[in-house]
Design an enzyme around this catalytic site. Structure first.
Site, PDB file in Angstrom:
ATOM      1  N   LYS A  10     -12.634  15.375   9.596  1.00 15.50           N
ATOM      2  CA  LYS A  10     -11.389  15.755   9.967  1.00 15.50           C
ATOM      3  C   LYS A  10     -10.746  14.627  10.514  1.00 15.50           C
ATOM      4  CE  LYS A  10     -12.085  15.047  14.856  1.00 15.50           C
ATOM      5  NZ  LYS A  10     -11.410  14.053  15.684  1.00 15.50           N
ATOM      6  N   ASP A 134     -15.308  18.998  19.149  1.00 15.52           N
ATOM      7  CA  ASP A 134     -14.836  19.097  17.915  1.00 15.52           C
ATOM      8  C   ASP A 134     -15.420  20.081  17.114  1.00 15.52           C
ATOM      9  OD1 ASP A 134     -12.606  17.425  18.424  1.00 15.52           O
ATOM     10  OD2 ASP A 134     -14.096  15.546  17.891  1.00 15.52           O
TER      11      ASP A 134
HETATM   12  O1  C5P Z   1     -17.276  17.666  24.054  1.00 14.65           O
HETATM   13  P1  C5P Z   1     -17.959  16.232  23.637  1.00 14.65           P
HETATM   14  O2  C5P Z   1     -19.307  16.172  23.844  1.00 14.65           O
HETATM   15  O3  C5P Z   1     -17.747  15.967  22.248  1.00 14.65           O
HETATM   16  O4  C5P Z   1     -17.257  15.251  24.384  1.00 14.65           O
HETATM   17  C1  C5P Z   1     -17.507  13.804  24.908  1.00 14.65           C
HETATM   18  C2  C5P Z   1     -17.099  13.317  25.976  1.00 14.65           C
HETATM   19  O5  C5P Z   1     -15.783  13.118  25.881  1.00 14.65           O
HETATM   20  C3  C5P Z   1     -17.224  14.316  27.189  1.00 14.65           C
HETATM   21  O6  C5P Z   1     -18.276  14.100  27.740  1.00 14.65           O
HETATM   22  C4  C5P Z   1     -16.082  13.883  28.098  1.00 14.65           C
HETATM   23  O7  C5P Z   1     -16.189  12.822  29.042  1.00 14.65           O
HETATM   24  C5  C5P Z   1     -14.851  13.439  26.874  1.00 14.65           C
HETATM   25  N1  C5P Z   1     -13.916  14.581  26.556  1.00 14.65           N
HETATM   26  C6  C5P Z   1     -12.943  14.930  27.688  1.00 14.65           C
HETATM   27  N2  C5P Z   1     -12.092  15.859  27.221  1.00 14.65           N
HETATM   28  C7  C5P Z   1     -12.133  16.588  26.261  1.00 14.65           C
HETATM   29  C8  C5P Z   1     -13.253  16.287  25.167  1.00 14.65           C
HETATM   30  C9  C5P Z   1     -14.051  15.382  25.450  1.00 14.65           C
HETATM   31  O8  C5P Z   1     -12.957  14.093  28.727  1.00 14.65           O
HETATM   32  N3  C5P Z   1     -11.170  17.406  25.993  1.00 14.65           N
END
Ligand code: C5P
Length: 318
Positions: A10, A134
């Site tokens: 993406k 994502d």
């Molecule tokens: O959800 P994901 O595991 O992809 O996110 C990785 C890190 O990115 C999270 O632990 C967080 O620190 C940050 N994040 C965030 N806000 C979001 C998505 C991700 O702060 N909307």
């Protein structure tokens, strides 16, 4: 049973980070777009008394989302199975292209079909969100609006299969660190003092600008758009070469050219596939690939072909 399924990458055509929420995630506004660049996942599946999951990949994948997704599906279906995955990685990792998330979503779409069962799309989205912000988007693909953590999704009218170049230099950006570097204020928790620069007035302005962009994308006029990605400023400070790449893409005719996600991949949109191909050649095919936007109808059709008609995400009857 054995299937070979795709996991498409993406782009975040536009990405704005508002504030940090009390749950630690950031509130964002983004426009997602699937593109033709893809990993391929071969899955061998058989029901068994005990679950046994194995993954064969040429690249070492930390915190593997494929296996976590498989466990989550088996758990939801309350079945055990012997499953072997073979992952052919083409999407650069840690590049903001959603490769790991898309691999996980492919497992969520494929395993219920292989087990001859269905998981209702709302439930599948909940499982996807528990794996990563994502992941839910890849259950749908196409052009979509992402709100909240990025897991609240609304379809936008599909953009046509536009031509673009994706440049991945190998610079690895940690998503969590990229968010931290933005230093956004915490909102929604009265006990926290708000100390940083982004005020409510700033947020309103950002939301206004984003709304304009979303309408323009909805009207399929992306070529004229001033897309933005809030991660560019902090990431480009540490990696000035990426800012130079954006400039280079623009000189080669890209409009617009931006970073995707929290980086470090850069993309540029071109008015024809021929122009995209020649720009990719000029940048060097080791780092640059010509791609096309992958509309939702095509995305779902590819999935239906890979798994049979029953595999398309099913809407809740509620
Ligand atoms: O959800 P994901 O595991 O992809 O996110 C990785 C890190 O990115 C999270 O632990 C967080 O620190 C940050 N994040 C965030 N806000 C979001 C998505 C991700 O702060 N909307």
């Amino acid at each position: 049973m054995r299937v070979k399924v795709p996991a498409f990458a993406k782009l975040n055509l536009d990405l704005r980070v508002l504030h940090k929420r009390p749950d630690g995630y950031h509130e964002l506004r983004t426009i997602f777009q699937t593109i033709s660049l893809k990993d391929t996942l071969t899955i061998e599946f058989e029901r068994a008394r005990q679950t046994e999951l194995t993954l064969d990949s040429a690249i070492e994948i930390p915190d593997n989302l494929v296996l976590r997704a498989a466990r989550a599906v088996l758990n939801e279906l309350k079945i055990s199975a012997r499953i072997h995955f073979r992952l052919e990685k083409r999407i650069p990792m840690g590049a903001g292209l959603g490769g790991g998330s898309s691999d996980a979503a492919s497992v969520l779409l494929a395993l219920p079909a292989l087990a001859g069962k269905q998981i209702e799309i709302g439930e599948l989205s909940r499982i996807a969100a528990s794996l990563g912000s994502d992941v839910p988007f890849f259950l749908y693909g196409g052009t979509a609006l992402g709100l909240g953590r990025g897991t609240e999704l609304y379809p936008l009218p599909d953009l046509p299969p536009l031509s673009a170049v994706v440049v991945a230099t190998g610079v690895h950006v940690s998503t969590a660190e990229a968010y931290r570097a933005l230093n956004r204020p915490v909102r929604g928790d009265v006990s926290t003092k708000v100390t940083t620069a982004l005020t409510s007035a700033d947020e309103l302005r950002i939301l206004g600008e984003f709304q304009t962009i979303a309408w323009e994308v909805g009207c399929a006029r992306p070529g004229q758009l001033a897309f933005r990605n809030d991660f560019e400023a902090p990431v480009f400070i540490n990696h000035p070469g990426l800012a130079l790449l954006v400039k280079k893409l623009r000189r080669l005719g890209a409009e617009p050219a931006r970073m995707t996600g929290s980086g470090s991949a850069i993309f540029g949109m071109f008015s024809s596939q021929k122009k995209a191909q020649s720009a990719a050649l000029r940048l060097g095919t080791e780092i640059a690939s010509p791609v096309r936007f992958l509309p939702r109808a095509q995305y779902l059709a590819i999935w239906q072909r890979a798994l049979g008609m029953t595999a398309a995400p099913r809407r809740s009857a509620r």
